[in-house]
Design an enzyme around this catalytic site. Structure first.
Site, PDB file in Angstrom:
ATOM      1  N   ASP A  71     -20.018 -55.202  -7.209  1.00 45.61           N
ATOM      2  CA  ASP A  71     -18.856 -55.971  -7.664  1.00 45.61           C
ATOM      3  C   ASP A  71     -18.739 -57.307  -6.932  1.00 45.61           C
ATOM      4  O   ASP A  71     -18.259 -58.290  -7.497  1.00 45.61           O
ATOM      5  CB  ASP A  71     -17.579 -55.154  -7.465  1.00 45.61           C
ATOM      6  CG  ASP A  71     -17.373 -54.123  -8.569  1.00 45.61           C
ATOM      7  OD1 ASP A  71     -18.192 -54.088  -9.508  1.00 45.61           O
ATOM      8  OD2 ASP A  71     -16.405 -53.354  -8.479  1.00 45.61           O
ATOM      9  N   GLY A  72     -19.178 -57.359  -5.661  1.00 46.36           N
ATOM     10  CA  GLY A  72     -19.109 -58.615  -4.918  1.00 46.36           C
ATOM     11  C   GLY A  72     -19.971 -59.691  -5.548  1.00 46.36           C
ATOM     12  O   GLY A  72     -19.548 -60.849  -5.685  1.00 46.36           O
ATOM     13  N   ASP A 170       2.146 -58.063   7.750  1.00 51.60           N
ATOM     14  CA  ASP A 170       0.857 -58.671   8.094  1.00 51.60           C
ATOM     15  C   ASP A 170       0.420 -59.688   7.044  1.00 51.60           C
ATOM     16  O   ASP A 170      -0.345 -60.605   7.341  1.00 51.60           O
ATOM     17  CB  ASP A 170      -0.225 -57.594   8.207  1.00 51.60           C
ATOM     18  CG  ASP A 170      -0.190 -56.872   9.547  1.00 51.60           C
ATOM     19  OD1 ASP A 170       0.816 -57.005  10.256  1.00 51.60           O
ATOM     20  OD2 ASP A 170      -1.157 -56.159   9.868  1.00 51.60           O
ATOM     21  N   TYR A 183      -9.035 -54.429  -3.174  1.00 49.70           N
ATOM     22  CA  TYR A 183      -8.329 -54.474  -1.893  1.00 49.70           C
ATOM     23  C   TYR A 183      -6.897 -53.961  -2.015  1.00 49.70           C
ATOM     24  O   TYR A 183      -6.376 -53.266  -1.125  1.00 49.70           O
ATOM     25  CB  TYR A 183      -8.354 -55.916  -1.367  1.00 49.70           C
ATOM     26  CG  TYR A 183      -7.825 -56.095   0.030  1.00 49.70           C
ATOM     27  CD1 TYR A 183      -8.231 -55.260   1.061  1.00 49.70           C
ATOM     28  CD2 TYR A 183      -6.932 -57.120   0.323  1.00 49.70           C
ATOM     29  CE1 TYR A 183      -7.748 -55.433   2.349  1.00 49.70           C
ATOM     30  CE2 TYR A 183      -6.448 -57.309   1.610  1.00 49.70           C
ATOM     31  CZ  TYR A 183      -6.865 -56.462   2.623  1.00 49.70           C
ATOM     32  OH  TYR A 183      -6.387 -56.632   3.893  1.00 49.70           O
ATOM     33  N   ALA A 184      -6.229 -54.286  -3.120  1.00 45.29           N
ATOM     34  CA  ALA A 184      -4.844 -53.849  -3.313  1.00 45.29           C
ATOM     35  C   ALA A 184      -4.741 -52.329  -3.343  1.00 45.29           C
ATOM     36  O   ALA A 184      -3.743 -51.755  -2.887  1.00 45.29           O
ATOM     37  CB  ALA A 184      -4.279 -54.445  -4.604  1.00 45.29           C
ATOM     38  N   GLN A 241     -12.841 -64.295   0.290  1.00 45.00           N
ATOM     39  CA  GLN A 241     -13.651 -65.446   0.677  1.00 45.00           C
ATOM     40  C   GLN A 241     -13.056 -66.102   1.931  1.00 45.00           C
ATOM     41  O   GLN A 241     -12.177 -65.559   2.575  1.00 45.00           O
ATOM     42  CB  GLN A 241     -13.734 -66.445  -0.481  1.00 45.00           C
ATOM     43  CG  GLN A 241     -14.316 -65.868  -1.765  1.00 45.00           C
ATOM     44  CD  GLN A 241     -15.730 -65.346  -1.579  1.00 45.00           C
ATOM     45  OE1 GLN A 241     -16.645 -66.092  -1.254  1.00 45.00           O
ATOM     46  NE2 GLN A 241     -15.915 -64.052  -1.789  1.00 45.00           N
TER      47      GLN A 241
END
Length: 306
Positions: A71-72, A170, A183-184, A241
């Protein structure tokens, strides 16, 4: 009609004989379906029957881009190709693979479908953050954070010029449906079906116990101000990124980009099947079922039934 295929590889792919033989095999499959194959000048592999083009010619020549990686790799390609309106097919050679969802063993079949134009185009909208003279955009998310590990920032979130809250955490994630499985998800956010045109607003490790993620339309006007933090400036990044510096009290505006990326999926693509496979849903696998039918397990059942 699709005739010209562009190949994109994992950027750090080794140019060893094993990889060259493997990708020459894929090129042979493409050629056998009367497809011309191209790569750009930065490609890590030089393959037989693949013509190398400059970026400008590469964009103007190819009909679709085939991305080999995880996916990256596909995210990087999506940011690169979305302005050119080039559909992307992801071949999963990485890990989870929600976007690069075609297995290598299915490569031949999906190419036959592409030649027959028997596939679906899945449009995914991107999210942009603008602040000062800077603009960054992502497929998955915009992350606004303190820039310092385990240290809070104070910020204010506004939707349609109305204050939602001012709190400490944070950071804050604004994720697309595509990013809801990235990430979520790791930060405790919900999974959103990719057909929905919404954003997830998700505080990261908030100080307030009552702070929870919420979902809004991506058509809403969203702004964030970092009021104070542990460093001299706050940080903003897209899709993991490089961080961009943002001054305190500067308005960070979030909007949906007008042009989506286009992902190619087979006709039988099933988002929920991907969730089951990638996230370990329905853990009652064949191995588990066979375990339940083992002699030892049957003896235990008989003893319990007495």
């Amino acid at each position: 009609m699709i005739k010209n295929i562009g190949l994109i590889f994992l950027h750090n792919l080794d140019s060893n004989k094993e990889n060259i033989d493997l990708f020459n095999h894929y090129v042979d499959i493409l050629n056998s379906n009367n497809l011309s194959v191209y790569s750009d000048i930065n490609a890590p592999l030089k393959l037989d029957n693949v013509k190398t083009l400059s970026d400008e010619l590469f964009y103007s020549t190819i009909d679709i881009a085939i991305v080999f990686g995880g996916d990256g790799t596909l995210l990087n390609s999506a940011r690169r190709f979305h302005e050119q309106d080039i559909p992307i097919l992801g071949i999963n050679m990485g890990g989870v693979g929600f976007l690069a969802d075609i297995k290598t063993e299915d490569f031949k079949d999906i190419i036959v479908d592409i030649v027959k134009e028997n596939f679906d185009i899945d449009e995914r909208y991107l999210v942009e953050a603008s602040f000062g003279s800077k603009k960054i955009f992502g497929v998955n998310e915009i992350l606004i954070h303190s820039g310092s590990y385990a240290q809070l920032m104070r910020y204010r979130l506004n939707v349609n010029d109305k204050v939602v809250y001012e709190q400490r955490s944070d950071g804050l994630i604004v994720a697309t449906p595509t990013g809801s499985t990235a990430y979520a998800l790791s930060a405790g956010g919900p999974i959103i079906h990719p057909s929905l045109d919404v954003w997830i607003i998700l505080p990261m490790l908030p100080q307030s116990l009552s702070s929870r993620p919420f979902i809004i339309s991506s058509e809403e006007k969203v702004t964030i101000e970092i009021l104070e933090g542990p460093l001299s400036e706050g940080k903003v990044c897209a899709d993991g990124q490089s961080d961009e510096d943002v001054s305190y009290n500067e308005i960070i505006s979030i909007r949906k980009l007008d042009k989506p990326i286009k992902l190619i999926h087979p006709k039988n693509n099933d988002f929920f099947e991907a969730c089951r496979e990638k996230l370990g849903w329905s853990l009652r696998s064949e191995e588990h079922t066979s375990e339940l039918q083992s002699p030892d397990h049957l003896v235990c059942r008989l003893l319990l039934e007495k």
